[in-house]
Design an enzyme around this catalytic site. Structure first.
Site, short mmCIF file in Angstrom:
data_model
loop_
_atom_site.label_atom_id
_atom_site.label_comp_id
_atom_site.label_asym_id
_atom_site.label_seq_id
_atom_site.Cartn_x
_atom_site.Cartn_y
_atom_site.Cartn_z
N ASN A 8 0.81 -1.07 0.09
CA ASN A 8 0.08 -0.07 -0.02
C ASN A 8 0.88 1.27 0.03
O ASN A 8 1.56 1.46 1.20
CB ASN A 8 -0.70 -0.03 1.35
N HIS A 86 -9.62 1.28 4.56
CA HIS A 86 -8.90 1.43 5.36
C HIS A 86 -8.97 2.36 6.41
O HIS A 86 -9.72 3.31 6.30
CB HIS A 86 -7.85 2.16 4.43
N GLU A 156 -5.75 -4.50 10.64
CA GLU A 156 -4.92 -3.60 10.99
C GLU A 156 -5.27 -2.74 12.07
O GLU A 156 -6.01 -1.89 11.98
CB GLU A 156 -4.82 -2.55 9.61
P1 13P Z 1 2.60 0.67 8.05
O1 13P Z 1 3.32 -0.47 7.46
O2 13P Z 1 3.40 1.89 7.67
O3 13P Z 1 2.57 0.79 9.32
O4 13P Z 1 1.20 0.80 7.39
C1 13P Z 1 0.33 -0.13 7.41
C2 13P Z 1 -1.14 0.26 6.70
O5 13P Z 1 -1.66 1.10 6.97
C3 13P Z 1 -0.87 -0.83 5.46
O6 13P Z 1 -2.24 -0.45 4.84
#
Ligand code: 13P
Length: 235
Positions: A8, A86, A156
């Site tokens: 991403n 997200h 996440e």
């Molecule tokens: P990071 O890997 O920068 O913590 O971000 C994770 C994320 O939001 C992927 O969608």
């Protein structure tokens, strides 16, 4: 089964930076992972050699929706995946809007990557389970899925995004058990579970698990050597 690795790229890269990063990607051996690259819309062209995902899309196919991006058009352009819900977009998208977007993706043969996760406050208030259940059941409500149509769920935890370390393997596995139960109760026929939040070259070895089908990577994917370290560890 190869692990899925979703890059991403968020809104990190300008045109020139994306082009430079694509040269870095060209040097990496991705053969041990199922790679999906999600550049911002303007940078798709630099990553055309890879399976592409959008970072979002709208829930209607066409019409007077200024500033939106059509899932129908994404499909016509060969985009196979879309990240939906997200946490960096959930201030604009409710669970109900995300559900409309999931339906729009499925209608247009785009595989949804549905992001779920609790905030720090929700965790402290012991609301993780109820938040996840609401996010998942609403996102997938009334969605017509078949055995050969996978849906990707990316867990996440919001407070782990852009932080110094990921969640522990044990915590991820515990949460995945719960997510699996929700999906099985809903009779979702084909799903994969991914983890995202501060996955880095130095820590990915600590969160390798048969229970984790893949990783959703943010900041680490805009640095080719960091990404290469992650790929080598996943091998
Ligand atoms: P990071 O890997 O920068 O913590 O971000 C994770 C994320 O939001 C992927 O969608």
């Amino acid at each position: 089964m190869k692990k899925i690795l979703i890059c991403n790229q968020k809104m990190y890269l300008t045109k020139d930076e994306a082009m430079n990063l694509s040269y870095g990607y060209d040097e990496i051996d991705f053969s041990n992972v199922e790679l999906i690259v999600c550049p911002n819309y303007l940078n798709f062209e630099y990553f055309e050699d890879y399976k592409l995902g959008a970072q979002n899309c709208f829930y209607e196919d066409k019409g007077s929706y200024t500033g939106e991006v059509s899932p129908y058009d994404l499909h016509l352009r060969g985009i196979k995946y879309a990240i939906l819900g997200h946490s960096e977009r959930r201030m604009y998208d409710t669970n109900e809007i995300i559900n409309l977007k999931v339906k729009a993706c499925v209608r247009n043969s785009i595989i949804p990557i549905i992001c779920v996760g609790e905030s720090k406050i929700e965790k402290e208030l012991l609301k993780t389970s109820s938040v996840l259940k609401k996010q998942i059941t609403t996102a997938l409500s009334g969605v017509d899925l078949t055995d050969d149509y996978p849906v990707l769920i990316a867990y996440e935890p919001v407070y782990k995004i852009g932080s110094s370390s990921p969640l522990s393997k044990e915590e991820i596995e515990d949460t995945f058990k719960y997510i699996k139960k929700i999906l099985d109760d809903m009779k979702i026929p084909n799903y994969k579970l991914l983890y995202g939040g501060s996955v880095k070259g130095e820590n990915v070895k600590h969160i390798l698990s048969d229970e984790i089908d893949g990783y959703l990577v943010g900041a680490s994917c805009i640095n080719a050597s960091e990404l290469n370290t992650i790929i080598k560890c996943i091998k």
